[in-house]
Structures are given as C-alpha cells and as structure tokens.
Scaffold this motif. Structure first.
Motif, PDB file in Angstrom:
ATOM      1  N   LEU A   1       0.827  -1.200   0.000  1.00 41.39           N
ATOM      2  CA  LEU A   1       0.000   0.000   0.000  1.00 41.39           C
ATOM      3  C   LEU A   1       0.865   1.255   0.000  1.00 41.39           C
ATOM      4  N   LEU A   2       1.893   1.273   0.832  1.00 41.87           N
ATOM      5  CA  LEU A   2       2.800   2.421   0.861  1.00 41.87           C
ATOM      6  C   LEU A   2       3.507   2.597  -0.476  1.00 41.87           C
ATOM      7  N   LYS A   3       3.955   1.485  -1.059  1.00 44.05           N
ATOM      8  CA  LYS A   3       4.640   1.553  -2.350  1.00 44.05           C
ATOM      9  C   LYS A   3       3.744   2.169  -3.413  1.00 44.05           C
ATOM     10  N   LEU A   4       2.476   1.777  -3.441  1.00 43.62           N
ATOM     11  CA  LEU A   4       1.535   2.317  -4.421  1.00 43.62           C
ATOM     12  C   LEU A   4       1.346   3.814  -4.221  1.00 43.62           C
ATOM     13  N   LEU A   5       1.052   4.234  -3.005  1.00 47.62           N
ATOM     14  CA  LEU A   5       0.789   5.651  -2.748  1.00 47.62           C
ATOM     15  C   LEU A   5       2.025   6.510  -3.023  1.00 47.62           C
TER      16      LEU A   5
ATOM     17  N   GLY B   1       1.306  12.983  -4.449  1.00 52.33           N
ATOM     18  CA  GLY B   1       0.344  14.000  -4.848  1.00 52.33           C
ATOM     19  C   GLY B   1      -0.832  13.454  -5.627  1.00 52.33           C
ATOM     20  N   LYS B   2      -0.703  12.259  -6.198  1.00 53.76           N
ATOM     21  CA  LYS B   2      -1.811  11.652  -6.934  1.00 53.76           C
ATOM     22  C   LYS B   2      -2.828  11.083  -5.947  1.00 53.76           C
ATOM     23  N   VAL B   3      -4.087  11.348  -6.214  1.00 54.83           N
ATOM     24  CA  VAL B   3      -5.147  10.786  -5.383  1.00 54.83           C
ATOM     25  C   VAL B   3      -5.523   9.410  -5.924  1.00 54.83           C
ATOM     26  N   PHE B   4      -5.334   8.387  -5.104  1.00 55.79           N
ATOM     27  CA  PHE B   4      -5.713   7.027  -5.477  1.00 55.79           C
ATOM     28  C   PHE B   4      -7.093   6.738  -4.891  1.00 55.79           C
ATOM     29  N   SER B   5      -8.019   6.359  -5.768  1.00 52.70           N
ATOM     30  CA  SER B   5      -9.357   6.023  -5.291  1.00 52.70           C
ATOM     31  C   SER B   5      -9.313   4.713  -4.512  1.00 52.70           C
ATOM     32  N   ARG B   6     -10.342   4.486  -3.702  1.00 57.77           N
ATOM     33  CA  ARG B   6     -10.402   3.249  -2.926  1.00 57.77           C
ATOM     34  C   ARG B   6     -10.457   2.028  -3.844  1.00 57.77           C
ATOM     35  N   ASP B   7     -11.220   2.134  -4.945  1.00 60.97           N
ATOM     36  CA  ASP B   7     -11.305   1.014  -5.887  1.00 60.97           C
ATOM     37  C   ASP B   7      -9.947   0.706  -6.502  1.00 60.97           C
ATOM     38  N   GLU B   8      -9.202   1.761  -6.858  1.00 59.10           N
ATOM     39  CA  GLU B   8      -7.887   1.564  -7.456  1.00 59.10           C
ATOM     40  C   GLU B   8      -6.936   0.904  -6.465  1.00 59.10           C
ATOM     41  N   ILE B   9      -6.993   1.334  -5.217  1.00 60.30           N
ATOM     42  CA  ILE B   9      -6.141   0.732  -4.186  1.00 60.30           C
ATOM     43  C   ILE B   9      -6.492  -0.743  -3.984  1.00 60.30           C
ATOM     44  N   PHE B  10      -7.784  -1.045  -3.890  1.00 56.63           N
ATOM     45  CA  PHE B  10      -8.203  -2.439  -3.745  1.00 56.63           C
ATOM     46  C   PHE B  10      -7.672  -3.292  -4.895  1.00 56.63           C
TER      47      PHE B  10
END
Length: 226
Positions: free
Chosen positions: A165-169, A174-183
């Motif tokens: 999760l940290l790696k993705l964010l 500065g990019k907003v990751f939606s909850r669906d994208e994170i899942f």
C-alpha cells in the motif's frame, strides 16, 4: 473501471472523436490535442500513462513530440505509441528510433485498439517495476528490492500489505488514489476484503510513519505527500 490516463494527439477530428469515445467507455481518463505542440503541453499537464500520437501533424509532427518527451526524465516510463498509415514504413522506423514503444496502423478498429491499449499499459507497468528499485521521498526511503522502509537510520517494519500500500501511494506523490484503485492494485480484483480493510492499513501506516505523510481525500481515497 480503468484508472489509467491516456492522451490522444491527432489532427483528424473524426479519429479523435471515435478513439476518445471508445476509451472513455472503458473507463480511461482521456485528454486530446489536435497538433503536436498542443500535445506536448497537454502531456506536461496530464502526465499520462499512455500517449497515442499521430505521426503526420501540423505545427509539430509526432516523431518530434516523442523526441522531446523522451529527452525529459519524467516521461521515461510513459508508454508512447504511434498512429501510422500502412505505407509509412520509414515513419514507423523513425518513430521507434526516437523512443516510441509501438505503432498502430490506420484504419483503426475499436476492439483492436482497446486490446492494444491494455497490452501497452501492462508493458508500461512492467517497465516501471523493472527500472525503479527504490523510492525516496523526504526522509523516507522505500527499498523495493529488499522490501524495507527506512526513515533516516531507522528501519520501519511493515507487514506485506502495508508495504504494498505504501509503495503504491508513494509511487506517485500528490496523486489521489481512489479506494477502488487501491483495492485492485494492492489486494487484486479476485480477493474479497471488508470495506474497512484499507482504513485499517492506512491507520497502521500512520502509526509507524507519522500522520503527515498520507492524506485522506474525503469521499475519494488517499494520497501520499510530504
């Protein structure tokens, strides 16, 4: 829904319209430009994951656009593909020589286009994963090879999903990751988890890293900032 950003650059309105329609219908975020100079400007604003460039355009052709983009480090991992007429063999070679990843010949069938776009975006993800071995932001270093996180001299222990999760964010500050994208990117589309799963992992990351790195965007998702 797809979350990738795609920039279309072509001086033919009919082609732009049909490509934009089909890509938006698949859920992609799409921007368009009708000449090379405008395409460069939109690329700087949007930072797309994929750029589809016509070769023959007014003001600045697609080959020159590609050359200028590839000269800038921030576009190293951007996938660039060209639109070419079937007889443009020389242009196709020039396009690939300047850093293009692929080309698509006209006329374009929507179903074929969508298949190629998906393949190109997967290639871009592999390219980014292969080239990036660590992410350094402020006093945080995320070592992607050793799967460790350092804050100065301190080693921060994270569980596997916390690290993912940290790696993705942190991959796009500065990019907003939606909850669906994170899942989808951290847990995968085939895994069923509770609605509070992301929130729990975010809370644990904040406890270990500090509250100021990960910001909640109400009703949308999360972003990493420093």
């Amino acid at each position: 829904m797809n979350s990738a950003k795609i920039l279309l650059v072509d001086d033919e309105p009919d082609i732009l319209e049909i490509l934009e329609y089909n890509l938006r219908r698949e859920g992609y975020e799409v921007a368009t430009a009708d000449n090379g100079e405008e395409g460069l400007r939109r690329a700087e604003e949007m930072r797309p994951d994929l750029i589809i460039l016509d070769i023959m355009m007014p003001i600045m052709d697609g080959v020159e656009v590609c050359r200028q983009l590839r000269a800038r480090k921030e576009f190293d991992n951007t996938v660039i593909t060209f639109l070419t007429a079937r007889e443009e063999d020389y242009s196709q070679i020039a396009a690939l020589d300047t850093g293009g990843d692929d080309y698509i010949t006209k006329p374009i069938r929507p179903r074929v286009l969508l298949s190629r776009v998906k393949a190109l975006l997967r290639r871009g993800e592999r390219k980014e994963q292969e080239e990036v071995t660590s992410i350094a932001i402020g006093d945080i270093v995320i070592d992607l090879e050793q799967i460790v996180v350092l804050r100065g001299e301190e080693r921060i222990e994270l569980a596997k999903k916390e690290f993912d999760l940290l790696k993705l964010l942190a991959s796009k500050p500065g990019k907003v990751f939606s909850r669906d994208e994170i899942f989808n990117k951290v847990w995968g589309t085939d895994v069923i988890v509770g609605n509070r799963t992301i929130d729990v992992h975010i809370r644990k990351l904040r406890e270990k890293l500090g509250d100021h790195y990960i910001k909640t965007i109400k009703g949308i998702g999360y972003k990493f900032e420093f």
